[in-house]
Design a protein around this motif. Sequence first.
Motif, PDB file in Angstrom:
ATOM      1  N   PRO A   9     -32.400  52.438  48.553  1.00  0.00           N
ATOM      2  CA  PRO A   9     -33.678  51.977  48.001  1.00  0.00           C
ATOM      3  C   PRO A   9     -34.581  51.342  49.061  1.00  0.00           C
ATOM      4  O   PRO A   9     -35.802  51.455  48.985  1.00  0.00           O
ATOM      5  CB  PRO A   9     -33.292  50.954  46.935  1.00  0.00           C
ATOM      6  N   LEU A  10     -33.982  50.708  50.049  1.00  0.00           N
ATOM      7  CA  LEU A  10     -34.774  50.099  51.118  1.00  0.00           C
ATOM      8  C   LEU A  10     -35.448  51.173  51.968  1.00  0.00           C
ATOM      9  O   LEU A  10     -36.636  51.063  52.299  1.00  0.00           O
ATOM     10  CB  LEU A  10     -33.891  49.191  51.974  1.00  0.00           C
ATOM     11  N   TYR A  11     -34.698  52.210  52.324  1.00  0.00           N
ATOM     12  CA  TYR A  11     -35.272  53.325  53.078  1.00  0.00           C
ATOM     13  C   TYR A  11     -36.405  53.976  52.291  1.00  0.00           C
ATOM     14  O   TYR A  11     -37.450  54.293  52.843  1.00  0.00           O
ATOM     15  CB  TYR A  11     -34.211  54.389  53.380  1.00  0.00           C
ATOM     16  N   ARG A  12     -36.189  54.167  51.005  1.00  0.00           N
ATOM     17  CA  ARG A  12     -37.218  54.812  50.178  1.00  0.00           C
ATOM     18  C   ARG A  12     -38.469  53.931  50.083  1.00  0.00           C
ATOM     19  O   ARG A  12     -39.591  54.437  50.097  1.00  0.00           O
ATOM     20  CB  ARG A  12     -36.669  55.146  48.804  1.00  0.00           C
ATOM     21  N   GLU A  13     -38.260  52.631  49.973  1.00  0.00           N
ATOM     22  CA  GLU A  13     -39.401  51.723  49.910  1.00  0.00           C
ATOM     23  C   GLU A  13     -40.190  51.739  51.217  1.00  0.00           C
ATOM     24  O   GLU A  13     -41.426  51.802  51.212  1.00  0.00           O
ATOM     25  CB  GLU A  13     -38.942  50.303  49.590  1.00  0.00           C
ATOM     26  N   VAL A  14     -39.492  51.687  52.323  1.00  0.00           N
ATOM     27  CA  VAL A  14     -40.155  51.735  53.626  1.00  0.00           C
ATOM     28  C   VAL A  14     -40.944  53.032  53.760  1.00  0.00           C
ATOM     29  O   VAL A  14     -42.112  53.029  54.186  1.00  0.00           O
ATOM     30  CB  VAL A  14     -39.128  51.595  54.775  1.00  0.00           C
TER      31      VAL A  14
END
Length: 82
Positions: A9-14
């Motif tokens: 989810p962090l990668y997708r948010e970035v």
Amino acid sequence: RGNTAGAEPLYREVLQVLRSTVGSRHPHALNAMQGLSTLLFQLGREEEAKVLCREALGIARDVVGVYHPLYQVLANNPWGMR
């Protein structure tokens, strides 16, 4: 090695933030796409990784050229070339 599933989810948010601020064709967004594709591959989601890597590779070819290190990293990802 850490929480790879929790990193998604962090990668997708970035990636979403970069796409909305600098655009999908910016090298930072391409780098985030490469990182997410690597993570997806590590999570066993090879098809998703391939699609994302190939998308980034096509954009990188047009934006930075085939001799740029970012293009070379994407082109040498085995999941992007299978």
